[in-house]
Write an enzyme that holds these catalytic residues in place. Structure first.
Site, PDB file in Angstrom:
ATOM      1  N   GLU A 254      -0.678   4.140   1.903  1.00  0.00           N
ATOM      2  CA  GLU A 254      -0.313   5.246   1.023  1.00  0.00           C
ATOM      3  C   GLU A 254      -1.434   5.503   0.019  1.00  0.00           C
ATOM      4  O   GLU A 254      -1.502   4.823  -1.024  1.00  0.00           O
ATOM      5  CB  GLU A 254       0.960   4.902   0.243  1.00  0.00           C
ATOM      6  CG  GLU A 254       2.168   4.616   1.102  1.00  0.00           C
ATOM      7  CD  GLU A 254       3.461   4.879   0.342  1.00  0.00           C
ATOM      8  OE1 GLU A 254       4.230   5.722   0.804  1.00  0.00           O
ATOM      9  OE2 GLU A 254       3.673   4.283  -0.723  1.00  0.00           O
TER      10      GLU A 254
ATOM     11  N   GLY B 298       8.880   9.714   0.564  1.00  0.00           N
ATOM     12  CA  GLY B 298       9.532   9.778  -0.737  1.00  0.00           C
ATOM     13  C   GLY B 298      10.280  11.090  -0.894  1.00  0.00           C
ATOM     14  O   GLY B 298      11.403  11.264  -0.405  1.00  0.00           O
TER      15      GLY B 298
ATOM     16  N   HIS C  63       4.225  -1.219  -3.799  1.00  0.00           N
ATOM     17  CA  HIS C  63       4.154   0.240  -3.942  1.00  0.00           C
ATOM     18  C   HIS C  63       3.291   0.579  -5.160  1.00  0.00           C
ATOM     19  O   HIS C  63       3.348  -0.107  -6.182  1.00  0.00           O
ATOM     20  CB  HIS C  63       5.566   0.820  -4.104  1.00  0.00           C
ATOM     21  CG  HIS C  63       5.583   2.315  -3.964  1.00  0.00           C
ATOM     22  ND1 HIS C  63       5.169   3.153  -4.976  1.00  0.00           N
ATOM     23  CD2 HIS C  63       5.923   3.111  -2.920  1.00  0.00           C
ATOM     24  CE1 HIS C  63       5.277   4.413  -4.558  1.00  0.00           C
ATOM     25  NE2 HIS C  63       5.731   4.412  -3.318  1.00  0.00           N
TER      26      HIS C  63
ATOM     27  N   ASN D 238      12.098   6.315   1.094  1.00  0.00           N
ATOM     28  CA  ASN D 238      12.001   5.608  -0.194  1.00  0.00           C
ATOM     29  C   ASN D 238      12.599   6.516  -1.259  1.00  0.00           C
ATOM     30  O   ASN D 238      11.972   7.486  -1.678  1.00  0.00           O
ATOM     31  CB  ASN D 238      10.525   5.301  -0.509  1.00  0.00           C
ATOM     32  CG  ASN D 238      10.356   4.685  -1.891  1.00  0.00           C
ATOM     33  OD1 ASN D 238      11.330   4.230  -2.499  1.00  0.00           O
ATOM     34  ND2 ASN D 238       9.125   4.675  -2.384  1.00  0.00           N
TER      35      ASN D 238
HETATM   36  C1  PEP Z   1       6.170   7.166  -1.650  1.00  0.00           C
HETATM   37  O1  PEP Z   1       6.293   7.154  -2.874  1.00  0.00           O
HETATM   38  O2  PEP Z   1       6.265   6.109  -0.983  1.00  0.00           O
HETATM   39  C2  PEP Z   1       5.891   8.446  -1.014  1.00  0.00           C
HETATM   40  C3  PEP Z   1       5.362   8.443   0.189  1.00  0.00           C
HETATM   41  O3  PEP Z   1       6.213   9.555  -1.736  1.00  0.00           O
HETATM   42  P1  PEP Z   1       6.035  11.092  -1.275  1.00  0.00           P
HETATM   43  O4  PEP Z   1       6.492  11.188   0.162  1.00  0.00           O
HETATM   44  O5  PEP Z   1       6.901  11.855  -2.208  1.00  0.00           O
HETATM   45  O6  PEP Z   1       4.584  11.416  -1.402  1.00  0.00           O
END
Ligand code: PEP
Length: 247
Positions: free
Chosen positions: A160, A225, A90, A5
């Protein structure tokens, strides 16, 4: 599946180098089970860079309709662009753009209708986590977002925890495994065709902790991310995924 992402990151020059590097690094393994969600403006660049590969290129979001909706990308544009999957729900969309489960459910329905794989993001806040309300929160999000409308074989859920995104903090992989089993059970009991979805974990996954997550049975992959912005680090994580999930 491992999905990058990119959020509002990337530019034409660095994207080109990223794609070339991924192709070099994955020359033995190939690009199966990998997804990239670049910005809308870079979608075609990334799609073309992987034209001869089976990598999936998707959207980070979608609007619920087309026409008089200035600034929007419609579901029919996604179909026209040959978009493979689309993130919805998200936490950054929920927080910054005030999206609630009601609007996300409309997006979900449009994606199912358009035959684009929805990747539904769900997760609890730190306060909810501390108060032991994680499962309750996730169950509500799932039920309100899909509203018993599970006709798609292709639904993927990304768990998440909001407090884990971009923070460097993560829940314990064993706890995530238990939560993923719970998510699969909730979806299965709402599903007309006994669907048990793939559940990805997202939130501060990096090459040092990836193996701890992928060793768990119910963690089917990751939504990544920050660590996806560097093609070498992203490739390292894919290699770890392959070692644990493609044996
Ligand atoms: C995201 O925003 O979907 C995410 C998983 O971000 P990060 O890996 O930076 O925590």
């Amino acid at each position: 599946m491992i999905i990058a992402n990119w959020k509002a990151n990337g530019d034409i020059k660095s994207n080109k180098a990223w794609c070339n590097q991924l192709i070099v690094r994955m020359s033995n393994r190939g690009l199966k089970s990998i997804g990239i969600a670049p910005s809308f403006i870079h979608f075609n660049q990334i799609k073309n860079a992987f034209i001869n590969n089976d990598i999936k290129v998707g959207f980070q979001d979608i609007d619920i309709d087309g026409g008089a909706r200035t600034g929007s990308i419609s579901p029919s544009m996604a179909v026209d662009s040959d978009c493979s999957f689309c993130l919805i729900g998200h936490s950054e969309r929920r927080e910054i753009f005030n999206e609630d489960n009601n609007i996300i459910s409309k997006k979900y329905k449009m994606l199912v209708k358009s035959h684009i794989k929805p990747v539904l993001c769900i997760g609890e806040s730190f306060e909810e986590f501390k108060a032991g309300k994680t499962e309750q929160k996730l169950q509500t999000q799932i039920q309100e977002c899909i509203q018993g409308n599970i006709s798609s074989e292709n639904l993927t859920i990304a768990y998440e925890p909001i407090w884990a995104i971009g923070s460097g903090n993560t829940p314990k992989p064993k706890d995530v495994n238990t939560i993923h089993e719970f998510i699969k059970d909730v979806v299965q009991s709402a599903s007309e065709n006994n669907l048990r979805p793939q559940v990805l974990y997202g939130g501060s996954v990096n090459k040092s902790n990836a193996a701890d997550f992928f060793v768990e049975k119910n963690i089917d992959g990751a939504l990544i991310g920050g660590a996806s912005l560097d093609a070498d680090i992203f490739s390292d994580i894919i290699e770890i995924y392959s070692r644990h999930k493609e044996k």
